[in-house]
Design a protein around this motif. Structure first.
Motif, short mmCIF file in Angstrom:
data_model
loop_
_atom_site.label_atom_id
_atom_site.label_comp_id
_atom_site.label_asym_id
_atom_site.label_seq_id
_atom_site.Cartn_x
_atom_site.Cartn_y
_atom_site.Cartn_z
N SER A 443 -95.06 -64.38 -54.93
CA SER A 443 -94.64 -62.98 -54.96
C SER A 443 -94.97 -62.38 -56.32
CB SER A 443 -93.13 -62.86 -54.69
OG SER A 443 -92.39 -63.50 -55.73
N SER A 445 -94.71 -58.36 -58.65
CA SER A 445 -94.21 -56.98 -58.66
C SER A 445 -94.88 -56.14 -59.74
CB SER A 445 -92.69 -56.98 -58.88
OG SER A 445 -92.37 -57.61 -60.11
N ASN A 446 -95.97 -56.63 -60.30
CA ASN A 446 -96.66 -55.90 -61.37
C ASN A 446 -98.10 -55.60 -60.99
OD1 ASN A 446 -97.45 -58.54 -61.38
ND2 ASN A 446 -97.51 -58.74 -63.61
N GLU A 460 -94.94 -54.18 -54.82
CA GLU A 460 -94.35 -55.52 -54.91
C GLU A 460 -94.74 -56.23 -53.63
OE1 GLU A 460 -90.08 -56.65 -56.35
OE2 GLU A 460 -89.96 -56.12 -54.22
N TYR A 461 -95.30 -57.46 -53.72
CA TYR A 461 -95.76 -58.10 -52.50
C TYR A 461 -95.39 -59.57 -52.48
CZ TYR A 461 -99.80 -59.80 -55.23
OH TYR A 461 -100.61 -60.40 -56.15
N PHE A 479 -95.78 -56.03 -48.39
CA PHE A 479 -95.80 -55.25 -49.62
C PHE A 479 -95.02 -53.96 -49.42
CE2 PHE A 479 -99.28 -53.61 -47.18
CZ PHE A 479 -99.37 -52.26 -47.50
N ILE A 482 -93.08 -49.41 -54.87
CA ILE A 482 -91.91 -49.47 -55.75
C ILE A 482 -91.95 -48.35 -56.79
CG2 ILE A 482 -91.59 -51.94 -55.41
CD1 ILE A 482 -92.93 -52.39 -58.12
#
Length: 727
Positions: A443, A445-446, A460-461, A479, A482
């Motif tokens: 995972s 998120s950036n 975010e995936y 995904f 965000i």
């Protein structure tokens, strides 16, 4: 029809549908083989005929070369005879006739020479030994021109004015090393027809185009040679010689079927049943100009008989093998019929079972698709190559595409192909690709995906590999966008920073309240004594340190005064005032400095901006601090822009006031410290560093926010935002 009758009917009818196509297939196969073999033989036959045509062309040139060598030797011999030389140099035609008459009769008898010329340097015919009465005309033949141009012997076949086709050899006549004229010998080429025909075992017909002939001159030439021919027998040419009259009867058919250089014509001679193949080649004169054609006839009776025998043999083989295959198929198909009864029964059960499975699969597919499309997050599947196997409606919509536009495409190269800084993001560096091959769940998120209109969205995936029998077949990726969450987090961080700043400033204010009286009283006494000392002395050296003390006392006073703004007020005066009027008052106050610096003021006031419930004193000080900083940041001619606007939302409106200037700007390092007390970029005594912290405190007291955006050397923009409650 019930199932059992359907099965019996199908089995009974199987013989005909199987046997007939098989028989037809074999028939077509053998006929194709026979046709191919016959075609190859015909190609070989044509190839042989073309080779005979090429042999004729080579042998024809070979014969001409040999005869040209003979003529050249004779000319050299005649040119050395003194009697001929003396008569020609004296231009005595009668004497030249006497000397050349006996020579011509001998070479005519021994070598079939038909033409003997003596030609002057100016190409005028001085004597035709073969026709003495005709002289004085200019010879325009190519061979003579070539001999004149090169000074060397020249030969070639040329068409005469009487329609005779002659091999001519012209030799410059040199006497004592000087060219005095030209001697020419000519030989009709009809004799080559029989010689080449016998050598190559072919029939030959020589023709000349009528466009190169004059009918009257041609008839005269035929009479001179004692031969006969029909001018009107063919439309565009006449026949000059042939190896056998039998070929003239089919010449018209040959001409109409051999227009192209690679065309051949096959025909049967009705008199003896022989088969002939005819082709043609161009007849070129010495100037490389086509003046006619040579038609070549080759006897191909043996090759034609071989083709017929081949076709007959293949037909017999076809009948024999076809009969054997028919018997084999009858027995083989009969055994198939007995097996088909049980096969049909098992197929019926299999079909029913497959239909039930297909129906269940269809229902499950609809259910899964409904679940995917109902999900609020994006979901898509990838194969090992990175191609999209599916994507739900929410995911496609989030990216600005339809599901059809992305399915089957390499999704990374469409939505994940570059980073936020614009650098390329190769597929082999993408975590999705790495995780698919490692088999681990991952995972992040950036990361950023790029929409159809090339706008980045933070995502975010979660990547989950798809495995079958412990073999990775692809991956499923979940995904979500965000951007809203990140915005709220940023707002929360900003609010926390502002709270900490307010608490810090409040502590400073309380401290200032406690020490202001204790600091200002001594400062006033010191300031009074400094001023008294300044009045008593006239010495510049003594005044200089006193003035410096006075300025520093003033600076301390400014700091204490600024700190006093942070002390808690016992009462707040709220008034319903116009932001535009407050701004106009500040501009009037700063007008002398604005004019002194040649600054242009640009005002864009929204007339829909309402009055605000503000503490007028605090907001006036806040506006004054912002505008004073803008004025002091401009060192020469420049501009300051003030823009107000009212933005509408569902429940609240937002008042936005934007101050922009063309000043020196602020570096990135200093922007993070702008609201810290006592921090200042100014170098004079007035740079206390309390203007913006006080401004921030006053704006927040009146329910607003302050944002600053600046670039060194390009100016600064300060944005104030205030919420406006709808009435």
């Amino acid at each position: 029809m019930n199932p059992s009758s359907y099965k019996n009917h199908s089995v009974k009818k199987i013989r005909l549908p199987v046997i007939v196509p098989a028989f037809l297939l074999v028939t077509v196969l053998f006929f194709s083989l026979a046709s191919y073999s016959a075609l190859e033989l015909e190609k070989h036959m044509a190839k042989e005929t073309f080779s005979y045509i090429e042999r004729f062309k080579k042998d024809f040139q070979k014969f001409l070369s040999l005869d040209a060598e003979l003529l050249g030797g004779l000319l050299h011999f005649f040119g050395e005879k003194s009697g001929l030389q003396k008569a020609f140099l004296a231009q005595n035609r009668n004497e030249l006739i006497e000397h050349s008459k006996e020579i011509f009769e001998k070479i005519k008898t021994d070598y079939n020479i038909t033409h003997f010329y003596f030609i002057g340097e100016d190409q005028t015919c001085f004597l035709r030994a073969h026709n003495p009465p005709r002289f004085g005309d200019t010879i325009e033949r190519f061979t003579l021109k070539q001999a004149v141009a090169t000074g060397k012997p020249a030969y070639g076949i040329e068409l005469g004015v009487l329609g005779t086709f002659t091999l001519r050899m012209v030799q410059p006549w040199r006497i004592d090393g000087k060219i005095v004229g030209y001697i020419e010998l000519g030989k009709e080429i009809e004799y080559l027809t029989s010689e080449l025909s016998g050598l190559l075992d072919v029939g030959l017909v020589f023709t000349i185009f009528k466009s190169h002939l004059n009918k009257q001159s041609w008839d005269e030439g035929l009479r001179m040679m004692g031969t006969e021919a029909n001018w009107d027998e063919f439309d565009s040419f006449v026949v000059t010689s042939q190896s056998s009259p039998r070929f003239l009867e089919r010449l018209r058919d040959v001409v109409s079927n051999t227009q192209g250089k690679q065309s051949l014509y096959l025909f049967e001679d009705e008199r003896d049943g022989s088969q002939w193949q005819a082709g043609t080649t161009a007849l070129m004169d010495a100037g490389n100009q086509q003046v006619g054609n040579v038609f070549i006839f080759r006897n191909v009776s043996l090759e034609v008989d071989l083709v017929k025998q081949l076709k007959a043999g293949v037909l017999l083989i076809l009948v024999f093998i076809g009969g054997l295959m028919f018997l084999f198929y009858c027995r083989y198909v009969k055994s198939l019929e007995t097996d088909l009864h049980s096969l049909y029964e098992s197929l019926d059960a299999e079909i029913i079972q497959r239909k039930q499975v297909a129906l269940q699969y269809h229902e499950l597919s609809l259910q899964y698709q409904l679940i995917l499309n109902s999900a609020g997050e994006g979901i898509y599947g990838l194969d090992l190559e990175g191609n999209t196997t599916f994507i739900n409606l929410a995911g496609a919509k989030m990216l600005g595409y339809t599901s059809e536009e992305l399915t089957g495409k390499h999704l990374h190269s469409i939505v994940h192909h570059k980073k936020m800084d614009g650098d390329e993001y190769p597929w082999d560096q993408c975590p999705v690709n790495k995780i698919m091959h490692s088999g681990e769940i991952f995972s992040a998120s950036n990361e950023f995906f790029w929409t159809k209109d090339q706008k980045p969205i933070p995502i975010e995936y979660l990547v989950h590999p798809i495995k079958e029998n412990n073999t990775i077949k692809g991956a499923v990726v979940l995904f979500k966008d965000i951007a809203e969450r990140l915005e709220k987090e940023n707002q929360l961080k900003l609010a926390e920073q502002q709270v900490r700043q307010v608490e810090k400033l409040a502590g400073i204010g309380r401290l200032a309240d406690g020490v202001a009286h204790e600091v200002l009283n001594p400062l006033n006494i010191i300031s009074m004594h400094v001023q008294m000392l300044l009045k008593k002395t006239d010495q510049e050296m003594e005044k200089k340190p006193l003035l410096k003390i006075k300025n520093e006392i003033k600076r301390i006073g400014n700091i204490v005064s600024a700190l006093s703004f942070y002390s808690e007020k016992e009462s707040v005066t709220i008034k319903n005032i116009s932001p535009h009027l407050l701004l106009e008052d500040i501009l009037v106050k700063l007008d002398p400095d604005i004019k002194a610096r040649s600054i242009e003021i640009r005002k864009f006031f929204d007339p829909n901006v309402p009055n605000m419930d503000w503490d007028a004193h605090e907001m006036k000080e806040a506006f004054l601090s912002i505008l004073r900083n803008a004025v002091e940041a401009i060192q020469g001619p420049g501009w300051i822009e003030i823009k107000t606007s009212l933005l509408h939302t569902k429940d609240l409106d937002c008042l936005k006031i934007i101050f922009s200037d063309s000043g020196c700007g602020i570096s990135k390092e200093d922007q993070d410290k702008l609201f810290d007390p006592f921090f200042s970029t100014k170098k004079d005594i007035y740079g206390v560093g309390m203007g913006l912290p006080v401004c921030l405190s006053f704006v927040e007291n009146n329910h607003g926010t302050v944002l600053i955006d600046s670039e060194l050397g390009k100016g600064t923009t300060v944005t104030l935002e205030f919420l406006v409650q709808k009435s």
